[in-house]
Every structure is written in structure tokens, then in C-alpha cells.
Scaffold this motif. Structure first.
Motif, PDB file in Angstrom:
ATOM      1  N   GLU A 156      33.350  32.342  44.718  1.00 35.00           N
ATOM      2  CA  GLU A 156      33.015  32.388  43.514  1.00 35.00           C
ATOM      3  C   GLU A 156      33.648  33.200  42.724  1.00 35.00           C
ATOM      4  OE1 GLU A 156      31.040  35.568  45.712  1.00 35.00           O
ATOM      5  OE2 GLU A 156      31.332  33.677  46.284  1.00 35.00           O
ATOM      6  N   ALA A 157      34.350  34.106  43.062  1.00 35.53           N
ATOM      7  CA  ALA A 157      35.471  35.048  42.412  1.00 35.53           C
ATOM      8  C   ALA A 157      36.605  34.145  41.980  1.00 35.53           C
ATOM      9  CB  ALA A 157      35.927  36.080  43.434  1.00 35.53           C
ATOM     10  N   THR A 158      36.510  33.511  40.939  1.00 32.73           N
ATOM     11  CA  THR A 158      37.573  32.452  40.491  1.00 32.73           C
ATOM     12  C   THR A 158      38.418  33.244  39.543  1.00 32.73           C
ATOM     13  OG1 THR A 158      35.832  31.423  39.101  1.00 32.73           O
ATOM     14  CG2 THR A 158      36.038  30.366  41.428  1.00 32.73           C
ATOM     15  N   GLU A 159      37.995  34.121  38.719  1.00 30.16           N
ATOM     16  CA  GLU A 159      38.890  34.821  37.858  1.00 30.16           C
ATOM     17  C   GLU A 159      39.525  36.071  38.315  1.00 30.16           C
ATOM     18  OE1 GLU A 159      38.874  33.415  34.653  1.00 30.16           O
ATOM     19  OE2 GLU A 159      37.681  31.973  35.937  1.00 30.16           O
ATOM     20  N   THR A 160      40.899  36.283  37.665  1.00 25.19           N
ATOM     21  CA  THR A 160      41.611  37.498  38.082  1.00 25.19           C
ATOM     22  C   THR A 160      41.747  38.616  36.805  1.00 25.19           C
ATOM     23  OG1 THR A 160      43.401  36.125  37.841  1.00 25.19           O
ATOM     24  CG2 THR A 160      42.580  36.447  40.145  1.00 25.19           C
TER      25      THR A 160
END
Length: 362
Positions: free
Chosen positions: A335-339
Motif C-alpha cells: 500500500e506504500a505506493t508514494e515516495t
């Protein structure tokens, strides 16, 4: 133990989301609405993350139990058959044997040895079936809390954005020289060149004096500006062979980004290929670059207290509870799709954030 951990973590998470909902209501009349809503958004983020982990543990535990059932289905079927036959047979007939008294004695001895083992297996089976039912009920109960939590988090973010826009109590040390900023944006071809020219694109207001705490005293203790996990460290090469002197932090969509130290906003807006960028000045000679946001808060020149929101990550929250549950079961950072790209600069040169931030993985 595994059952207790799986159910308790999800139940605690649901309580956290209920507390966040209460905090959202309380923020309506808070004296510092921005601070109250910031805490509320972070409470929702923590509650949803905890619920995601709790549901993941519950799903893993349920799958493990079902896996045992499937692997031992034949033996369990035989066990159930034996237990049913014992329950169905009149007690006196169990004590009789066709070979007469001697056979009855031997059968009794065997039965006395086997019965405790059967009882233990039956008890284990009952506990496993009860646990599956409990885990399933827990996941069903979490759906309502989850729906309310997702809606509450979105409401809190919207209200926070409005509160930041309406804020008028922050001192402003700088104003932007629009012509100089446009020239800098059009001529800068690297983050380094942009940061180097930034000082000349803003004009300091001599009438505003702000006492700033010593940034160097915070070395090694700074909190992360966003809840996430460092996936590429300082000066590490990425898959494309690009080496950057900062951290890449994996985080979830719409996660709040805050100031790790009191700082002046020196730039807000798009920059090169970094997306939406916020550049903070925590102390003289230092610049903290936060790049890759989806939404920015505030105005250039404002002096922000520690923990003040500067924006939200991009992306979108799970479109439905089903999508959220699917990401929870997948786990593993799916779910950690952003950086967020974070770079700390001192006197024009990048420095390793490892020496400044109390790094943590969430």
C-alpha cells in the motif's frame, strides 16, 4: 498467543479510529485549529495503519488454521467419525468385546490410553474452529469502523487544508520576488542550482524578527517529516542508475507531511522532475528539500512551528473497503505506493540525513 495478537491488534486499531473521530469533532472548537486537525489526521493515519496490520495478522492466522485443516483433512475426518461413533454408542456396549472378558479388559486398557489423546485433539479442534469464527467476526466488525475511518480521514484532510488557507497568525520573514523566481525556475537545470539561487529570489522583511532555536542542537533527533520507510539511502544508486544525495521514503497515499523543526518556507511549487516541492529553512545556511508531494500548504516566507503540515502526498486512498482489505491482506508495503524525496543541504552542499534524523520504519 497468535490468536491474542491478531485479535487484540485489530481491536486496538478500531479504538484508535474511534478516538480519531472524537478528536475530529473536538477540533471544531479548538483554539489552534491547524494543530488540532494535524493531530487528528495523524491519528487517523495511525489508526488505519494499525487496522491494516491487525487485519493482515488476522488473515494470516485464519489462513494458517485453514491450511492445517486442509493438510490434515483426512485425519480430522477420521477423528470426527470416531468421536461421533463414541457419542452415538451406548456406554455399556463400549465395555463389551466379542472375545469375552479378556478382550473386554484389553479393549478397556486401550480405550483408557486413547481417550485422553482423543479428548485433547477434540479440544484443539474446537479451539481452532472457535478461533476461525472469532477472526471472521472480527474482520466483519472492522468493516463498519473502516468505512467510518476512511471517510473521517478524508474529512479531516479537507478541514485541515481549509484551516491552513485561513490561517493569519504566522509571521512572514520573506516575500517572493516574482520576476527573480520565474527567471530562476526557467534557468535552473538541477536541484542544486535552484537551491543555490533561491536566496536571491526572495526578499527578507527587515521588520519581522523571529527567534529560531539552534538547529544543530537537534542533530540525530529529528522526527521524520512523513510516516514511512526509507527505501533508498543517501547517495545510493536507484534502478535507473541515478544517484541522489538524499533519502527516498516510501509512504501511503495522502499521508501528511510536516516540518521536523521550526522553519521558514522558502519555496512551494513544482520543480524540474521532482513534482510538487516544499523547501524549508530550519536555520541559517540550512535547506530541507521535500519533493514529490501531491498537495502543498502555506505561503512562501511563513515561519512554521515544528510539526506544522506543509502538504499531503499524492495518490488516492483505497476506493472502497474491499480495496483496503485487499491491501491489508497483501501487506509487505504493497500500500506504500508514494515516495517522498528528502534532501538536507548545508552551505550549498547536501549532507547525509542519517546524521540528523532518528530514522524509523513504519
Amino acid at each position: 498467543m497468535a490468536r491474542a495478537e491478531a485479535t487484540e491488534s485489530a481491536q486496538v486499531a478500531m479504538e484508535e479510529l474511534r478516538a480519531a473521530a472524537e478528536a475530529l469533532e473536538a477540533a471544531e472548537g479548538a483554539r489552534d485549529r491547524v494543530a488540532a486537525l494535524t493531530e487528528t489526521v495523524q491519528a487517523y493515519e495511525a489508526g488505519l495503519a494499525a487496522l491494516r496490520e491487525g487485519l493482515r495478522q488476522a488473515a494470516i492466522r485464519e489462513a494458517a488454521i485453514k491450511g492445517v485443516f486442509e493438510a490434515e483433512s483426512e485425519r480430522l475426518a477420521q477423528l470426527l467419525g470416531v468421536l461421533q461413533s463414541i457419542e452415538a454408542s451406548p456406554e455399556p456396549s463400549l465395555l463389551l468385546h466379542p472375545d469375552g472378558p479378556k478382550g473386554t479388559v484389553r479393549a478397556g486398557m486401550i480405550l483408557s490410553d486413547v481417550t485422553p489423546a482423543l479428548s485433547r485433539e477434540a479440544a484443539d479442534l474446537r479451539r481452532a474452529l472457535t478461533e476461525v469464527a472469532t477472526l471472521r467476526a472480527l474482520q466483519e466488525a472492522a468493516v463498519t469502523t473502516l468505512e467510518e475511518g476512511l471517510a473521517g480521514a478524508q474529512t479531516a484532510r479537507t478541514e485541515l487544508s481549509k484551516a491552513v488557507s485561513n490561517r493569519t497568525d504566522l509571521p512572514r520573514r520573506f516575500v517572493t520576488d516574482q520576476v527573480a523566481m520565474e527567471n530562476l525556475l526557467s534557468s535552473a537545470d538541477t536541484l542544486e542550482s535552484f537551491a543555490g539561487g533561491l536566496m536571491s529570489a526572495t526578499i527578507e522583511d527587515a521588520s519581522v524578527t523571529v527567534e529560531r532555536p539552534d538547529f544543530t542542537a537537534a542533530r540525530g533527533t529529528l522526527a521524520m517529516p512523513v510516516s514511512g520507510r526509507v527505501i533508498r539511502g543517501y547517495d545510493e544508486v536507484d534502478a535507473a542508475g541515478v544517484r541522489r544525495p538524499g533519502w527516498v521514503i516510501a509512504t501511503r497515499p495522502l499521508t501528511l507531511v510536516t516540518t521536523p523543526w521550526p522553519a521558514t518556507l522558502r519555496y512551494l511549487g513544482p520543480l524540474l522532475d521532482y513534482g510538487q516541492v516544499a523547501i524549508l529553512e530550519p536555520d541559517e545556511g540550512f535547506l530541507l528539500v521535500l519533493a514529490g508531494l501531491g498537495q502543498l500548504f502555506g505561503s512562501v516566507g511563513e515561519v512554521l512551528p515544528q510539526g506544522t503540515p506543509v502538504g499531503l502526498m499524492g495518490g488516492a486512498e483505497a476506493a472502497s473497503t474491499q480495496a483496503f482489505l485487499m491491501s491489508a491482506v497483501q501487506g509487505g508495503g504493497a500500500e506504500a505506493t508514494e515516495t517522498l524525496y528528502m534532501e538536507l543541504r548545508w552551505n550549498g552542499s547536501p549532507v547525509d540525513p542519517t546524521e540528523w534524523f532518528a530514522r524509523s520504519a513504519k
